[in-house]
Motif scaffolding. Structure first.
Motif, mmCIF file in Angstrom:
data_model
loop_
_atom_site.group_PDB
_atom_site.id
_atom_site.type_symbol
_atom_site.label_atom_id
_atom_site.label_comp_id
_atom_site.label_asym_id
_atom_site.label_seq_id
_atom_site.Cartn_x
_atom_site.Cartn_y
_atom_site.Cartn_z
ATOM 1 N N LEU A 98 0.821 -1.216 0.000
ATOM 2 C CA LEU A 98 0.000 0.000 0.000
ATOM 3 C C LEU A 98 0.853 1.263 0.000
ATOM 4 O O LEU A 98 0.374 2.340 0.300
ATOM 5 N N TRP A 99 2.137 1.094 -0.351
ATOM 6 C CA TRP A 99 3.069 2.217 -0.200
ATOM 7 C C TRP A 99 3.529 2.817 -1.528
ATOM 8 O O TRP A 99 4.553 3.484 -1.573
ATOM 9 N N HIS A 100 2.795 2.621 -2.575
ATOM 10 C CA HIS A 100 3.263 3.131 -3.867
ATOM 11 C C HIS A 100 2.891 4.587 -4.140
ATOM 12 O O HIS A 100 3.154 5.106 -5.224
ATOM 13 N N GLY A 101 2.263 5.238 -3.169
ATOM 14 C CA GLY A 101 1.902 6.651 -3.343
ATOM 15 C C GLY A 101 3.039 7.589 -2.968
ATOM 16 O O GLY A 101 4.135 7.161 -2.609
ATOM 17 N N GLU A 102 2.738 8.871 -3.032
ATOM 18 C CA GLU A 102 3.731 9.925 -2.838
ATOM 19 C C GLU A 102 4.486 9.839 -1.509
ATOM 20 O O GLU A 102 5.699 10.005 -1.453
ATOM 21 N N SER A 103 3.778 9.581 -0.401
ATOM 22 C CA SER A 103 4.462 9.589 0.892
ATOM 23 C C SER A 103 4.882 8.186 1.333
ATOM 24 O O SER A 103 5.346 7.995 2.447
ATOM 25 N N LEU A 104 4.674 7.203 0.466
ATOM 26 C CA LEU A 104 5.121 5.828 0.731
ATOM 27 C C LEU A 104 4.424 5.158 1.912
ATOM 28 O O LEU A 104 5.008 4.302 2.573
ATOM 29 N N ALA A 105 3.189 5.534 2.192
ATOM 30 C CA ALA A 105 2.407 4.834 3.217
ATOM 31 C C ALA A 105 0.950 4.756 2.767
ATOM 32 O O ALA A 105 0.508 5.543 1.919
ATOM 33 N N PHE A 106 0.203 3.816 3.352
ATOM 34 C CA PHE A 106 -1.197 3.644 2.926
ATOM 35 C C PHE A 106 -2.022 4.896 3.205
ATOM 36 O O PHE A 106 -3.088 5.075 2.636
ATOM 37 N N LYS A 107 -1.523 5.768 4.078
ATOM 38 C CA LYS A 107 -2.279 6.969 4.423
ATOM 39 C C LYS A 107 -2.453 7.906 3.221
ATOM 40 O O LYS A 107 -3.281 8.807 3.264
ATOM 41 N N ASP A 108 -1.689 7.682 2.157
ATOM 42 C CA ASP A 108 -1.880 8.477 0.945
ATOM 43 C C ASP A 108 -3.298 8.328 0.388
ATOM 44 O O ASP A 108 -3.855 9.289 -0.137
ATOM 45 N N PHE A 109 -3.866 7.132 0.490
ATOM 46 C CA PHE A 109 -5.232 6.942 -0.022
ATOM 47 C C PHE A 109 -6.193 7.884 0.701
ATOM 48 O O PHE A 109 -6.969 8.612 0.076
ATOM 49 N N GLY A 110 -6.131 7.854 2.035
ATOM 50 C CA GLY A 110 -7.041 8.663 2.839
ATOM 51 C C GLY A 110 -6.818 10.154 2.636
ATOM 52 O O GLY A 110 -7.767 10.924 2.480
ATOM 53 N N ALA A 111 -5.549 10.569 2.623
ATOM 54 C CA ALA A 111 -5.250 12.001 2.544
ATOM 55 C C ALA A 111 -5.623 12.563 1.167
ATOM 56 O O ALA A 111 -6.174 13.664 1.065
ATOM 57 N N ARG A 112 -5.337 11.816 0.120
ATOM 58 C CA ARG A 112 -5.674 12.306 -1.227
ATOM 59 C C ARG A 112 -7.182 12.441 -1.394
ATOM 60 O O ARG A 112 -7.689 13.415 -1.944
ATOM 61 N N PHE A 113 -7.909 11.439 -0.910
ATOM 62 C CA PHE A 113 -9.360 11.469 -1.050
ATOM 63 C C PHE A 113 -9.943 12.621 -0.233
ATOM 64 O O PHE A 113 -10.761 13.406 -0.722
ATOM 65 N N MET A 114 -9.486 12.733 1.018
ATOM 66 C CA MET A 114 -10.041 13.762 1.894
ATOM 67 C C MET A 114 -9.783 15.168 1.352
ATOM 68 O O MET A 114 -10.656 16.029 1.387
ATOM 69 N N SER A 115 -8.586 15.406 0.825
ATOM 70 C CA SER A 115 -8.283 16.755 0.338
ATOM 71 C C SER A 115 -9.191 17.108 -0.831
ATOM 72 O O SER A 115 -9.659 18.243 -0.962
ATOM 73 N N ARG A 116 -9.473 16.134 -1.668
ATOM 74 C CA ARG A 116 -10.311 16.417 -2.831
ATOM 75 C C ARG A 116 -11.778 16.583 -2.447
ATOM 76 O O ARG A 116 -12.489 17.403 -3.032
ATOM 77 N N VAL A 117 -12.221 15.805 -1.465
ATOM 78 C CA VAL A 117 -13.596 15.984 -0.982
ATOM 79 C C VAL A 117 -13.739 17.365 -0.345
ATOM 80 O O VAL A 117 -14.700 18.097 -0.601
ATOM 81 N N MET A 118 -12.745 17.745 0.473
ATOM 82 C CA MET A 118 -12.819 19.067 1.116
ATOM 83 C C MET A 118 -12.828 20.172 0.087
ATOM 84 O O MET A 118 -13.605 21.117 0.180
ATOM 85 N N ILE A 402 11.634 9.393 -2.846
ATOM 86 C CA ILE A 402 12.619 9.858 -1.870
ATOM 87 C C ILE A 402 13.792 10.513 -2.576
ATOM 88 O O ILE A 402 14.292 11.553 -2.159
ATOM 89 N N ILE A 403 14.207 9.910 -3.664
ATOM 90 C CA ILE A 403 15.324 10.486 -4.412
ATOM 91 C C ILE A 403 14.985 11.924 -4.798
ATOM 92 O O ILE A 403 15.818 12.819 -4.723
ATOM 93 N N ASN A 404 13.712 12.148 -5.148
ATOM 94 C CA ASN A 404 13.284 13.493 -5.543
ATOM 95 C C ASN A 404 13.397 14.529 -4.439
ATOM 96 O O ASN A 404 13.569 15.713 -4.711
ATOM 97 N N ILE A 405 13.239 14.130 -3.167
ATOM 98 C CA ILE A 405 13.250 15.152 -2.109
ATOM 99 C C ILE A 405 14.544 15.174 -1.305
ATOM 100 O O ILE A 405 14.756 16.049 -0.486
ATOM 101 N N GLN A 406 15.430 14.212 -1.554
ATOM 102 C CA GLN A 406 16.624 14.087 -0.727
ATOM 103 C C GLN A 406 17.460 15.363 -0.647
ATOM 104 O O GLN A 406 17.996 15.692 0.399
ATOM 105 N N ASP A 407 17.568 16.065 -1.766
ATOM 106 C CA ASP A 407 18.429 17.241 -1.769
ATOM 107 C C ASP A 407 17.671 18.532 -1.507
ATOM 108 O O ASP A 407 18.240 19.612 -1.521
ATOM 109 N N LYS A 408 16.382 18.416 -1.270
ATOM 110 C CA LYS A 408 15.612 19.637 -0.986
ATOM 111 C C LYS A 408 15.909 20.113 0.427
ATOM 112 O O LYS A 408 16.224 19.331 1.319
ATOM 113 N N LYS A 409 15.759 21.410 0.611
ATOM 114 C CA LYS A 409 16.117 22.005 1.894
ATOM 115 C C LYS A 409 14.945 21.897 2.872
ATOM 116 O O LYS A 409 13.796 22.166 2.523
#
Ligand SMILES: *Cc1c(COP(=O)(O)O)cnc(C)c1O
Length: 430
Positions: A98-118, A402-409
């Motif tokens: 369940l970790w193939h989303g942006e934040s690598l945890a199943f909570k991506d399903f809930g957060a993505r859905f909730m933000s769009r409903v809101m 993760i590779i995408n954010i590793q060098d971000k400040k």
């Protein structure tokens, strides 16, 4: 479809109200007034529909006409922008990743859905909404990713300084724009207390609309049913009985599984798998529910002494222990045995579990074969590198996210755990 409060079935509200308020005024959690079973042919045809198509049908079953069909379809399609593969380790045992989303945890399903409903409900409103979230690591990352750039919503994340892993911290602090990270001089309980007090503060309520993005919100729960159907779709031998083991903390994930079963999904049994914070497995054993102080463990996203969604499970089963225990088995591991479970899975299958999924993996040994035994892999192991055994750690490949954010400040504001200071920050800056 209306939603009632688990503390009073006669108190019913619309989906909009349930989502925007999170909690009922009496402190209860919202539940759909009826969870109907799909007809048999829905399951016979399940492989003829995509993950998104099945999810839309499931969403409609739980949301009814609260959201117009075309809008709901759009929300579901935007939510499911990553897969949930069922990976077979042997003929009977499989990991639902369940970790193939942006934040690598199943909570991506809930957060993505909730933000769009809101944002659907807030469209056209001009008062800005503030989403407050306290996190011990995983929730904040998913909420940040899910709400990033959502118009009309600012997110304030509170996390305990020095107590989240480096990768998790990057996932909280490198967004910018509408995502604000506050690094709190204190522990997770301090963060949670600050958020709770902010919600009841009169001055803040006057100035801002505030919402909570934690797992008590029904909009986070509903999309978590989608991947149980997706698991079933991928089961190769649909004639065998199915057991699903769920690594559990606040028990939102398991609640969603039980709701799926109520919709007719042919799962014989669930396992509630926990770490030493084992009040629910103990309840399933003894019939006595006694909340405990939270114990810190290596599977820290499940360090919950008083699981909030347990109230929903009790509600679904009319608080009847006999009924609950036919559908759910309890299982728990201490840290030492969790380390062993991660190693055993790696040695036997060359498969790396994270310290949450590993407990669920190990729990499957208690089930009889032949049956299909699925454990939920709730996060990518790279999020928990510091607690993973050296031998396995060196084999973990960092995913693209993760590779995408590793060098971000890192950008965060460090503040004390004093509620007045937090309040002043919210009043002055937002
Ligand atoms: C949040 C989380 C859990 C616990 O899920 P609940 O729905 O609170 O039971 C388990 N594993 C991971 C990796 C998590 O982030």
């Amino acid at each position: 479809m209306l939603y009632y409060s688990t503390k009073n079935r006669n108190h019913k509200v619309s989906f909009k109200e349930a989502v925007l308020n999170s909690l009922a005024p009496d402190g209860g959690l919202y539940m759909p007034e009826h969870i109907d079973s799909f007809p048999q042919n829905f399951f016979q045809d399940i492989n003829n529909r995509s993950f998104q198509e099945n999810s839309y049908e499931v969403a409609k079953q739980l949301i009814g006409d609260n959201v117009p069909n075309n809008e709901l379809k759009h929300i579901v399609e935007e939510t499911i922008n990553f897969p949930a593969p069922l990976v077979y380790l042997d003929e009977y045992t499989a990991s639902l990743e369940l970790w193939h989303g942006e934040s690598l945890a199943f909570k991506d399903f809930g957060a993505r859905f909730m933000s769009r409903v809101m944002s659907y409900y807030l469209r056209g409103e001009n008062k800005e909404h503030i989403v407050l979230v306290a996190t011990s690591g995983d929730t904040g990352g998913a909420v940040a990713a899910g709400f990033y750039n959502t118009p009309g919503i600012k997110v304030v994340i509170l996390y305990p300084s020095g107590k989240v892993s480096d990768i998790q911290e990057k996932q909280l602090t490198t967004w910018g724009n509408n995502i604000i990270a506050l690094e709190i001089d204190g522990n997770f309980d301090d963060c949670q207390r600050m958020v709770k007090q902010a919600f009841t503060d009169k001055d803040l309520k006057e100035k801002h609309n505030m919402a909570s993005a934690n797992s008590i919100n029904i909009a986070r729960l509903i999309p978590q049913t989608f991947y149980y159907f997706e698991a079933y779709r991928q089961v190769t031998n649909k004639n065998l009985p199915i057991t699903i083991s769920v690594p559990s903390g606040n028990f939102g994930n398991l609640t969603a599984g039980l709701m799926s079963k109520k919709m007719g999904l042919p799962v014989q049994r669930f396992i509630a798998a926990t770490n030493a914070n084992n009040v629910v497995p103990k309840y399933l054993q003894s019939g006595v529910f006694s909340p405990k102080q939270t114990i810190p463990t290596i599977s820290n996203a499940m360090d919950v002494g008083l699981p909030s969604n347990f109230e929903r499970i009790m509600d679904m089963y009319g608080s009847t222990w006999n009924k609950i225990t036919t559908d759910i088995f309890g299982f728990w591991l201490n840290d030492e045995d969790n380390h062993k479970a991660m190693l055993q899975c790696y040695d036997k299958y060359n498969y790396i579990t994270d310290p949450h999924g590993a407990i669920a993996y190990q729990s499957l040994k208690t089930t009889l074969t032949p049956s299909t035994r699925i454990f939920l892999e709730t996060a990518h192991p790279c999020k928990f590198l510091p607690v993973i055994n050296d031998k396995i750690r060196s084999q973990i490949q960092l995913p693209e996210q993760i590779i995408n954010i590793q060098d971000k400040k890192k950008e965060s504001k460090q503040i004390s755990s004093n509620v007045q200071i937090f309040k002043q920050f919210l009043l002055d800056t937002l």
